[in-house]
Enzyme design. Structure first.
Site, PDB file in Angstrom:
ATOM      1  N   HIS A 110       1.464   2.256  -3.539  1.00  0.00           N
ATOM      2  CA  HIS A 110       0.339   3.012  -4.103  1.00  0.00           C
ATOM      3  C   HIS A 110       0.326   4.454  -3.564  1.00  0.00           C
ATOM      4  O   HIS A 110       0.107   5.410  -4.327  1.00  0.00           O
ATOM      5  CB  HIS A 110      -0.989   2.334  -3.729  1.00  0.00           C
ATOM      6  CG  HIS A 110      -1.206   1.005  -4.388  1.00  0.00           C
ATOM      7  ND1 HIS A 110      -1.000   0.788  -5.732  1.00  0.00           N
ATOM      8  CD2 HIS A 110      -1.643  -0.186  -3.883  1.00  0.00           C
ATOM      9  CE1 HIS A 110      -1.290  -0.470  -6.026  1.00  0.00           C
ATOM     10  NE2 HIS A 110      -1.673  -1.077  -4.930  1.00  0.00           N
ATOM     11  N   GLU A 150       0.822  -1.218   0.000  1.00  0.00           N
ATOM     12  CA  GLU A 150       0.000   0.000   0.000  1.00  0.00           C
ATOM     13  C   GLU A 150       0.849   1.259   0.000  1.00  0.00           C
ATOM     14  O   GLU A 150       0.447   2.290  -0.552  1.00  0.00           O
ATOM     15  CB  GLU A 150      -0.952   0.000   1.199  1.00  0.00           C
ATOM     16  CG  GLU A 150      -1.907  -1.189   1.255  1.00  0.00           C
ATOM     17  CD  GLU A 150      -2.763  -1.320   0.004  1.00  0.00           C
ATOM     18  OE1 GLU A 150      -2.987  -0.303  -0.680  1.00  0.00           O
ATOM     19  OE2 GLU A 150      -3.201  -2.452  -0.287  1.00  0.00           O
TER      20      GLU A 150
END
Length: 368
Positions: free
Chosen positions: A26, A23
């Site tokens: 991202h 994550e």
């Protein structure tokens, strides 16, 4: 009880780190491409802890450590957004308004960071702990194998196969693999003396090979080298990451083509069990296991399944070619099919995990 606690803690640490790094990829890519990030969550369910930073991102930690997510600002497009959501959009900072290349970078960064994590972990292990290497000394002999019939015993060093000198394990393996069913002589060094052993090399089928390959039925001892220099560790880390990637893809291909049973497919329970098992061997083993899982997570997310990062990248590639987005209805159907597929795989892998733990046999014994 102690083993259960170790298993749970190891599982939470391993999966938590892998999800966080994924994550984080991202998140950092979104910030780089000028997209505001609304939420960064590790774990699912009602947040146990949350805080909002100066950039307006809410950071969360949920109670169910089976994943996480990053929500870019304006991730929902104009077609599915509510009037309230549209009113809250900050011009120039929404995901859907960015060029398709920028959106693809944000999506691709998650899997890329998993590969980078594996590379860094392998490199660090080789730099601080050394690299495991096989040495030409038999560690174990499989019962009934060609080596067992010939009289090979643990501790033997295979110095030649027939007339071919074999100073290294790789040489032994290549010479034997090329001679399935061949009657020859093994020359071994045993307690300082050279011993000749007549042998008929075994024959087994192998995936990707047109015919059978030779096999002795021995495993070799391994040693850990001295810690590598930083440069050598980086090179070795890159090679190991590539090797694990290729081996993982080969294993998946064997499942698809039926050369390997899908019952070996493991899920979160198997990961938890293995996390606890490797943790008992020390931090180095746990870090190595984490690197292996990181490669797997990166690969899985690149599969062209709509609900995964790879599926979104396929849609973006089509958009780049067509000059306009894939129709909303097609995307929705794709996401629904992708969700159903992932749900089925999750249930199937969990069933495999419970079967391997003997749960169903135990239930059957109670019913009987």
């Amino acid at each position: 009880m102690h083993e259960a606690i170790r298993t749970i803690l190891s599982f939470v640490v391993v999966l938590g780190v892998l999800v966080f790094i994924h994550e984080l990829g991202h998140y950092l890519a979104a910030r780089w491409r000028g997209v505001k990030v609304e939420t960064f969550s590790i774990g699912f369910g009602p947040p146990l802890w949350r805080w909002t930073d100066k950039a307006g991102t809410e950071w969360r930690v949920g109670p169910i450590p089976l994943g996480g997510f990053v929500k870019p600002h304006g991730f929902e497009g104009p077609e599915e957004a509510t009037d309230e959501q549209k009113a809250a959009w900050e011009p120039g900072r929404t995901f859907h308004d960015k060029p398709v290349g920028s959106r693809a970078i944000v999506i691709l960064a998650g899997p890329v960071f998993n590969f980078l994590l594996a590379f860094l972990l392998f490199s660090a292990l080789f730099a601080f702990c050394g690299r495991p290497e096989a040495r030409n000394e038999v560690n174990a002999v499989s019962p009934g194998s060609a080596a067992a019939v010939a009289g090979v015993v643990p501790g033997d060093a295979i110095i030649a196969v027939g007339d071919t000198s074999t100073p290294e394990v790789t040489t032994v393996q290549s010479v034997v693999a090329a001679a399935p069913g061949k009657a020859t002589t093994l020359h071994v060094r045993r307690h300082g003396e050279d011993v000749s052993l007549p042998v008929t090399i075994g024959s087994v089928s192998a995936s990707g090979k047109a015919g059978p390959v030779g096999q002795l039925g021995v495993t070799f001892a391994t040693i850990t080298s001295a810690p590598l220099s930083p440069g050598a560790a980086v090179v070795a880390g890159a090679r190991e990451t590539w090797s694990v990637t290729v081996q993982t893809l080969d294993g998946l291909w064997q499942m698809v083509t039926g050369r390997h049973t899908a019952r070996d497919l493991g899920g979160p329970l198997r990961i938890a069990q293995m996390s606890g098992q490797v943790a008992q061997y020390g931090v180095a083993s746990l870090v190595s296991f984490m690197a292996l899982l990181s490669v797997n997570l990166g690969l899985i997310n690149l599969f062209p399944v709509p609900i995964l990062d790879g599926g979104r990248l396929v849609f973006y590639a089509i958009e780049a070619i067509r000059g306009r987005p894939v129709p909303r209805k097609v995307q929705e159907l794709g996401f629904q099919a992708g969700f159903a597929l992932i749900a089925c795989l999750f249930l199937f892998s969990t069933f495999n995990d419970l079967s391997s733990f003997g749960l169903f046999k135990w239930v059957a014994s109670l019913a009987g």
